[in-house]
Design a protein around this motif. Structure first.
Motif, short mmCIF file in Angstrom:
data_model
loop_
_atom_site.label_atom_id
_atom_site.label_comp_id
_atom_site.label_asym_id
_atom_site.label_seq_id
_atom_site.Cartn_x
_atom_site.Cartn_y
_atom_site.Cartn_z
N MET A 136 0.83 -1.20 0.00
CA MET A 136 0.00 0.00 0.00
C MET A 136 0.87 1.25 0.00
SD MET A 136 -3.17 -0.83 -0.17
CE MET A 136 -3.84 0.76 0.22
N VAL A 137 1.96 1.21 0.76
CA VAL A 137 2.85 2.37 0.82
C VAL A 137 3.53 2.58 -0.53
CG1 VAL A 137 4.98 3.25 1.88
CG2 VAL A 137 3.17 2.27 3.32
N GLY A 140 1.44 4.36 -2.84
CA GLY A 140 1.15 5.77 -2.64
C GLY A 140 0.49 6.12 -1.32
N LEU A 141 0.30 5.16 -0.43
CA LEU A 141 -0.31 5.48 0.87
C LEU A 141 0.68 6.27 1.71
CD1 LEU A 141 -2.67 4.97 2.94
CD2 LEU A 141 -1.29 3.07 3.79
#
Lengths: 450, 387, 95
Positions: A136-137, A140-141
């Protein structure tokens, strides 16, 4: 839409990339199909600062004459004979017609997924897999300044901790369920692979400010207190803290994310659908990575969780072997035993503590698609019985999440895979395969890489 | 589990469960044996449509009686049985089929079944996702849907509350002359043995006039309100003149979850559970011709199952002429979920030696007389009924 | 209309909407990441619980959202594109 390949590779992680390059460099028409929007698999997922090795392989992959079908899922096998077969794939973009992928040889490089275990609160938003939060990171989280607890088991925990720390996260604890004694033999096995040992040391150095607990696991994920009835725009419950358990002691740590994964489960659904032999959860191959089915090879994590180096090696062996370069494949396969020894050591190091079976209480959801709770599953006689009578595993994930949990909790093994392998549009199952593409395949002009 | 029983029921599908429940209710000491779990065979593979069918007067009598029995226990059914009185719409594509709607209404009325004729407009209002231009439909409001494995489980639990016993998983290798042999070498004894093994019934009695008839079903993700009734095409009857060929029909069911079950297909001589892609495709295209939006729904699973088909489309219920200890409860083709309850009633009446609620004769295995020993492969099989 | 931003917003950022809220993300961002910058959840479970992404790799189906009117899209496997309309937690609109 019909596409013809000499060699079709399912999965564009390290094993699939290595297999595709090996086959394409021998002049064969190669196609690679993968569910993700970009190649690299879970380990080389697009994101900042890919490791040098990853960049080198990706560059070779980009340069190779390979048809890349990223964002496509294989949903069914329409035909399989010793001379080849047809897989049907569906595009993740709505409105695109399904594709029938004709092949002479098929290489399964379907990778692995995290094993999730249910514990109270694990369905709360912001409780994710360890690899899940990492993905997720990279997708773009924003994670900067967020407090993260990382838990579960396996080398992934440290790698994710290092990655999230590098992105500015505050990793407040790393909780490994195994004991030091259990992990020690893995370190010994690693002495034969100094690169891996060095990488591990780098990860630990990068996360040196974070306490690392062994024999420790999450007992519960806790939600923000509910504002109570009557409040407008009632905020949804989300993670606020994690209660950790270690040797009879429990304490609570405030956090924004809990990243929790209990090592890996191989993705063997396609192998199962094709009918290839699976033993103890892994696809059985010979030293050339041939499965029990003619025309089908398998490489990487589905044959044993051995990590990126094993995947690259097996991918190259499979690609060469499928391309008819038997001698070259045989020469490479001499390096497999060392990799397999590492895989076995890894498996032992990640063996789950039986006390983890007690984490879920009666009310804990096990099947997240159908919200089937632990109490409903106790006393069922097996996976199929549980499916039929509780709906466990009957939702869109088709048991990919709860199946790995049920295997550990109850000793149930999943049955044969059914089509579609992933949920698919009804229209994608309506048309028959276009016939007789394979017979003429060798005389077809090569398809331009997309 | 050794010792003597009044009745041993082989098969814990919905028919076996209903037989056990009815026998136990008559005070018979009953044991159910199944090679796997409860409701794991054709019971798990079928749609779960409680439907009145009028292919023959005997079929109507059996389905109608069963429907009444389901109605009688509807209030007791636990939520997981997902019993819903959705009603069936027999969809007429053209005026010719509308004539069939009227004929069907007359037949159902004579059997005491209330129905309603929908014209083109009321049909479109009732089911807006059907294609425009259909002629109308016959609505049978008393028809229902349920989830068969949970229903089988419920019936068996009721039997066990009446002291019936379950032995599973335990494979039966032979059953004759009041003796049941298990694959662990042990033997069980009973006054009567009920063969409720569906399409597997021929394992113990190869001479039974039963053939496996494979069917495909597809279930979608959740789309609440996409359809409201069980929808079945009437034209299927018209196009079903070919005797043994593979066939498909438009038959779609809304589940309580909002999921849609899409059927149906029929094929003989297909013994394994693999998907026949050509037939699956034909089945789905047929469904799409009635519900043009169905192609965009998301399929979660496709599977196959085996119906136990008989030459005259009626089940085999009652004593087996060659062995007085054996009682058959099989051959239900695509109607086993509906007719399980009346089957149980007939079987229990036979074993208890009392007069059943409906005439048993049309379903007696003896109706095949000497012909019962014909090679089942060469028998003329008519187009059997339904799902 | 409020506006939220995801990390690394450059001049090339992509604008889309999540439940009517305008969101700007960096190129290459997944729809799941965009959704989580607006709300913590992606879907409501069958018994009414709020859910958010779990696996990040397309196998758990917790991250499903509606995209441009098509329900049940796995937001972790789909990249944001300009003008995308994303809806979370709703009943599936019939396609």
């Amino acid at each position: 839409m019909k596409k013809d390949f000499d060699i079709l590779v399912v999965g564009a992680g390290p094993a699939g990339i290595a297999a595709a390059i090996a086959a394409a460099e021998n002049g064969l028409r190669v196609g690679v199909v993968d569910d993700s929007p970009s190649p690299g698999g879970q380990i080389w997922r697009r994101g900042t600062q890919p490791p040098t090795a990853a960049r080198r392989w990706n560059d070779r992959f980009e340069a190779a004459a390979v048809v890349r079908m990223m964002g496509w899922r294989v949903i069914d096998c329409l035909r399989l004979t010793p001379e080849g077969g047809i897989l049907r794939a569906e595009c993740n973009t709505p409105g695109v017609q399904p594709a029938d992928l004709h092949f002479r040889h098929l290489i399964l490089a379907t990778g692995a997924r995290e094993r999730f275990l249910p514990f109270p609160g694990w369905t709360l938003p912001n409780v994710m897999g360890a690899g899940g939060l990492d993905a997720m990171v990279r997708g773009g989280l924003p994670i900067e300044g967020k407090r993260v607890v990382i838990a579960g088991t396996g080398p992934l925990l440290l790698a994710v901790a290092a990655q999230l720390t590098a992105h500015g996260a505050s990793v407040v604890a790393i909780c490994e369920q195994a004991s030091l004694a259990q992990m020690a033999p893995l370190a010994l096995a690693l002495l034969r692979q100094p690169g891996k040992l060095l990488q591990g040391a780098k990860y630990r150095w990068a996360t040196r400010k974070t306490p690392f607990f062994t024999r420790c696991w999450p007992a519960a994920a806790l939600a923000e207190p509910n504002p109570g009835p009557g409040s407008e725009n009632e905020p949804q419950p989300r993670l606020q803290a994690v209660t950790l358990h270690r040797e009879g002691k429990q304490w609570t740590v405030a956090c924004d994310y809990l990243a929790c994964g209990f090592h890996l489960v191989p993705n063997t659904e396609l192998a199962s659908l094709l009918g290839s032999r699976i033993q103890d959860g892994f696809v059985v191959t010979d030293q050339q990575m041939r499965t029990s089915i003619p025309a089908v090879w398998c490489a990487g994590e589905p044959t044993g969780i051995g990590g990126v180096d094993a995947s690259l090696l097996e991918g190259r062996i499979a690609g060469l072997s499928a391309a008819g370069k038997t001698e070259a494949a045989r020469a490479l396969s001499k390096r497999r035993p060392g990799m397999q020894a590492f895989a076995r050591a890894l498996e032992r190091a990640c063996r789950l503590d039986p006390r983890l079976r007690e984490l879920a209480d009666d009310q804990t959801i096990v099947c997240r698609c159908e919200d089937v709770r632990m109490a409903a599953l106790r006393g069922r006689s097996g996976w199929r019985d549980a499916k039929l009578h509780t709906r466990c595993g009957m939702g869109p994930c088709q048991g990919r999440v709860c199946g790995g949990a049920a295997e550990f909790l109850f000793g149930w093994s999943a049955g044969h895979a059914h089509p579609p392998l992933y949920p698919a549009r009804v229209s994608s199952l309506m048309e028959e395969a276009e016939e007789e593409a394979m017979a003429a395949s060798s005389s077809h002009p090569a398809i331009e890489p997309e | 589990m050794t010792g003597n029983h009044d009745v041993i029921v082989i098969g814990a599908g919905i028919v076996g469960a209903a037989c056990a429940r009815a026998c136990a209710a008559r005070g018979l000491q009953t044991l159910v044996v199944d090679a796997a779990g409860v409701g794991g065979g054709a019971t798990a593979a079928g749609m779960g449509h409680i439907v009145a069918m009028d292919d023959s007067p005997a079929q109507l009598a059996l389905t109608r009686r069963s429907q009444q029995l389901w109605s009688a226990i509807a209030a007791e059914l636990p939520t997981e049985v997902e019993f819903e009185r959705r009603g069936t719409l027999w969809v007429a594509a053209d005026e010719e089929e509308m004539q069939e709607v009227l004929r069907k209404q007359t037949v159902y009325a004579a059997a005491g079944l209330e129905t309603e004729v929908l014209d083109a407009r009321s049909l479109a209002e009732a089911e807006p996702n059907l294609r425009p231009g259909l002629a109308g439909a016959l609505r049978v409001p008393s028809d229902a849907v349920l989830y068969p494995p949970a229903a089988a489980s419920f019936l068996l639990r009721q039997a066990m509350d009446l002291d019936a016993k379950l032995l599973a998983p335990q494979r039966v290798v032979a059953a004759a002359n009041g003796q049941v042999s298990l694959d662990d070498g042990s033997r069980l004894y009973a006054r009567r043995i009920v063969n409720a093994c569906g399409a597997e019934a021929t394992r113990f009695l190869p001479e039974l006039p039963i053939r496996k008839r494979r069917g495909h079903l597809l279930i979608t993700d959740r789309y609440p309100g996409f359809v409201h009734h069980q929808l079945v095409e009437l034209g299927y009857l018209k196009s079903a003149h070919s005797v043994a060929a593979d066939s498909t029909a438009f038959n779609v069911q809304p589940r309580q979850t909002g999921q849609i079950l899409i059927g149906s297909s029929r094929e003989f001589d297909a013994e394994d559970s693999t998907i026949n892609h050509a037939l699956l495709g034909a089945m789905l295209r047929r469904a799409e011709s009635y519900l043009p939006g169905i192609g965009r729904l998301r399929a979660i699973r496709v599977w196959t199952g085996f119906r136990a088909a008989t030459p005259d489309k009626l089940p085999l219920i009652g004593p087996w002429p060659e062995d007085a200890s054996l009682c058959l409860a099989t051959g239900h083709e695509g109607l086993g979920i509906t007719t399980s309850l009346a089957t149980g009633e007939l079987v229990a009446a036979e074993i208890a030696g009392v007069r059943p609620e409906i005439a048993a004769e049309p379903y007696l295995p003896a109706r095949f007389g000497d012909g019962i020993r014909t090679d089942s492969e060469s028998m003329l099989f008519g187009e059997a009924a339904y799902d | 209309m409020t506006e939220r931003t995801a990390q690394d917003i450059s001049i090339n950022s992509i604008e889309l909407s999540v439940d009517g809220v305008r969101v700007r993300v960096a190129p290459g961002a997944t729809v799941a990441a965009a959704v989580l910058t607006v709300d913590a959840r992606t879907r409501t479970s069958v018994s009414g619980e709020p859910r958010a992404p779990l696996c990040g790799m397309g196998i758990c189906f917790e991250c499903q959202v509606g995209i441009d009117g098509v329900p049940y899209q796995r937001s972790c496997q789909i990249l944001c594109s300009p003008g995308m309309r994303v809806t979370t937690c709703g009943e599936p609109s019939l396609p």
